[in-house]
Design a protein around this motif. Structure first.
Motif, PDB file in Angstrom:
ATOM      1  N   LYS A  52       0.827  -1.211   0.000  1.00  0.00           N
ATOM      2  CA  LYS A  52       0.000   0.000   0.000  1.00  0.00           C
ATOM      3  C   LYS A  52       0.861   1.261   0.000  1.00  0.00           C
ATOM      4  CE  LYS A  52      -3.569  -2.499   2.416  1.00  0.00           C
ATOM      5  NZ  LYS A  52      -4.257  -2.721   3.679  1.00  0.00           N
ATOM      6  N   ILE A  53       0.460   2.215  -0.839  1.00  0.00           N
ATOM      7  CA  ILE A  53       1.158   3.493  -0.960  1.00  0.00           C
ATOM      8  C   ILE A  53       0.223   4.601  -0.504  1.00  0.00           C
ATOM      9  CG2 ILE A  53       2.232   5.133  -2.564  1.00  0.00           C
ATOM     10  CD1 ILE A  53       2.048   1.680  -3.757  1.00  0.00           C
ATOM     11  N   GLY A  54       0.692   5.440   0.402  1.00  0.00           N
ATOM     12  CA  GLY A  54      -0.140   6.532   0.899  1.00  0.00           C
ATOM     13  C   GLY A  54       0.585   7.317   1.962  1.00  0.00           C
ATOM     14  N   LYS A  55      -0.192   8.032   2.783  1.00  0.00           N
ATOM     15  CA  LYS A  55       0.457   8.838   3.816  1.00  0.00           C
ATOM     16  C   LYS A  55      -0.056   8.579   5.226  1.00  0.00           C
ATOM     17  CE  LYS A  55      -2.127  13.049   2.665  1.00  0.00           C
ATOM     18  NZ  LYS A  55      -1.962  14.412   2.164  1.00  0.00           N
ATOM     19  N   ILE A  56      -0.596   7.380   5.468  1.00  0.00           N
ATOM     20  CA  ILE A  56      -1.038   7.023   6.814  1.00  0.00           C
ATOM     21  C   ILE A  56       0.003   6.092   7.446  1.00  0.00           C
ATOM     22  CG2 ILE A  56      -2.792   5.908   8.230  1.00  0.00           C
ATOM     23  CD1 ILE A  56      -4.833   6.537   6.121  1.00  0.00           C
ATOM     24  N   PRO A  57       0.770   6.594   8.407  1.00  0.00           N
ATOM     25  CA  PRO A  57       1.731   5.726   9.096  1.00  0.00           C
ATOM     26  C   PRO A  57       1.012   4.547   9.746  1.00  0.00           C
ATOM     27  CG  PRO A  57       2.127   8.028   9.649  1.00  0.00           C
ATOM     28  CD  PRO A  57       0.810   7.969   8.908  1.00  0.00           C
ATOM     29  N   GLY A  58       1.600   3.365   9.611  1.00  0.00           N
ATOM     30  CA  GLY A  58       1.016   2.173  10.189  1.00  0.00           C
ATOM     31  C   GLY A  58       0.053   1.452   9.255  1.00  0.00           C
TER      32      GLY A  58
END
Length: 81
Positions: free
Chosen positions: A5-11
């Protein structure tokens, strides 16, 4: 891994692009299916592009070695072994 998964939510995202406000929280997913890799835009706000072509959200697109991927305005080259 079957999903990357690529995105900006850590974890939650495996690859973080947290410094880019154009990238969605869960922007795209790379799937490993039967020995091949596919990219799927996860209904992102600023879209995912494969070799300069905008992807339809929710649909898998085959990735080949050397393909250019862009998540919003962040561009990468897909390399596989």
């Amino acid at each position: 891994k079957d999903e990357f998964k690529i995105g900006k939510i850590p974890g939650m995202a495996d690859f973080l692009l947290s410094d880019n406000p154009a990238v969605s929280r869960m922007h795209a997913i790379i799937h490993h299916i039967d020995g091949s890799y596919y990219v799927c835009d996860n209904y992102s706000t600023n879209h995912t592009y494969l070799n300069g072509e905008r992807l339809e959200a929710g649909k898998n697109y085959l990735l080949i070695h050397g393909a250019k991927l862009a998540f919003a305005n962040d561009e990468f080259t897909f390399l596989c072994k």
